[in-house]
Scaffold this active site. Structure first.
Site, mmCIF file in Angstrom:
data_model
loop_
_atom_site.group_PDB
_atom_site.id
_atom_site.type_symbol
_atom_site.label_atom_id
_atom_site.label_comp_id
_atom_site.label_asym_id
_atom_site.label_seq_id
_atom_site.Cartn_x
_atom_site.Cartn_y
_atom_site.Cartn_z
ATOM 1 N N GLY A 42 10.623 12.599 -15.979
ATOM 2 C CA GLY A 42 10.630 12.640 -14.523
ATOM 3 C C GLY A 42 9.548 11.750 -13.948
ATOM 4 O O GLY A 42 9.055 10.832 -14.614
ATOM 5 N N CYS A 43 9.155 12.015 -12.720
ATOM 6 C CA CYS A 43 8.148 11.207 -12.018
ATOM 7 C C CYS A 43 6.927 10.979 -12.889
ATOM 8 O O CYS A 43 6.253 11.917 -13.297
ATOM 9 C CB CYS A 43 7.747 11.910 -10.720
ATOM 10 S SG CYS A 43 6.426 11.082 -9.821
ATOM 11 N N PHE A 44 6.634 9.716 -13.173
ATOM 12 C CA PHE A 44 5.587 9.438 -14.156
ATOM 13 C C PHE A 44 4.173 9.755 -13.676
ATOM 14 O O PHE A 44 3.255 9.878 -14.484
ATOM 15 C CB PHE A 44 5.670 8.014 -14.704
ATOM 16 C CG PHE A 44 5.802 6.882 -13.720
ATOM 17 C CD1 PHE A 44 5.436 6.987 -12.387
ATOM 18 C CD2 PHE A 44 6.309 5.662 -14.149
ATOM 19 C CE1 PHE A 44 5.555 5.924 -11.511
ATOM 20 C CE2 PHE A 44 6.434 4.571 -13.284
ATOM 21 C CZ PHE A 44 6.059 4.707 -11.963
#
Length: 204
Positions: A42-44
């Protein structure tokens, strides 16, 4: 699918202070046996933050970068990746000391800190760029990743997982403002799927 603009207006984190120190890259000393792990969850921003928080400060993480992996386009930009058209996942690449933390421990942590059951989605973040994936760097990593994934599916989530396990290909560093994002912006966005689940130890 989450757009580039909607990314800018997502909920804010409750993080108040940095949870780890950061050594400048030009001062990092790489041990001879340093290894690499590449993961997408997901969102890094939140993925990097959690790995640095739990494995930084002498606990095995030597360095980490966020970037783009698993795609087909050259030199992807954040804007392009956010469209989902480049095939890349937002990813984290960790350099670690295996004498302090093992690849197995990093993969088990991976499955604790995100939701591997939702295909191409983490919380409100939807799209192939937010998929769950392990990009392996050799046969031993692939073997370990598959073994842990099978155990996690059976013992923790009790259902098939969406996580891809594929050989690592070309890695592209994300733009500099994405690096250490939550360290530099403590009130920035964190995906609500990024937290440590209270799960029992995996059995053999």
């Amino acid at each position: 699918m989450t757009s580039f603009l909607s990314r800018l207006f997502r909920p804010l984190s409750t993080t108040s202070t940095p949870a780890y120190s950061v050594t400048p890259r030009n001062a990092i000393i790489m041990p001879d046996k340093a290894q690499k792990a590449t993961l997408a969850a997901g969102c890094f921003w939140g993925v990097e933050h959690l790995y640095r928080k739990h494995f930084g400060n002498g606990k095995g993480l030597i360095d980490a970068k966020v970037g783009y992996a698993g795609g087909h386009a050259d030199s992807p930009t954040y804007r392009a990746v956010c469209t989902g058209n480049t095939g890349h996942a937002e990813a984290l690449q960790v350099i670690f000391d295996p004498s302090i933390v093992t690849y197995r421990q990093l993969i088990e942590f991976f499955y604790r800190m995100h939701d591997p059951t939702t295909e191409n989605r983490q919380g409100p973040d939807v799209g192939t760029q937010y998929r769950s994936a392990i990009f392996t760097h050799d046969e031993e990593q692939a073997k370990i990743a598959k073994d842990i994934t099978d155990k996690v599916a059976k013992q923790w989530y009790k259902q098939p997982l969406s996580t891809q396990i594929v050989p690592a290909g070309q890695w592209w560093d994300a733009e500099e403002y994405h690096q250490l994002y939550l360290h530099n912006n403590p009130s920035g966005y964190e995906c609500p799927s990024h937290f440590l689940r209270n799960l029992p130890p995996l059995s053999d």
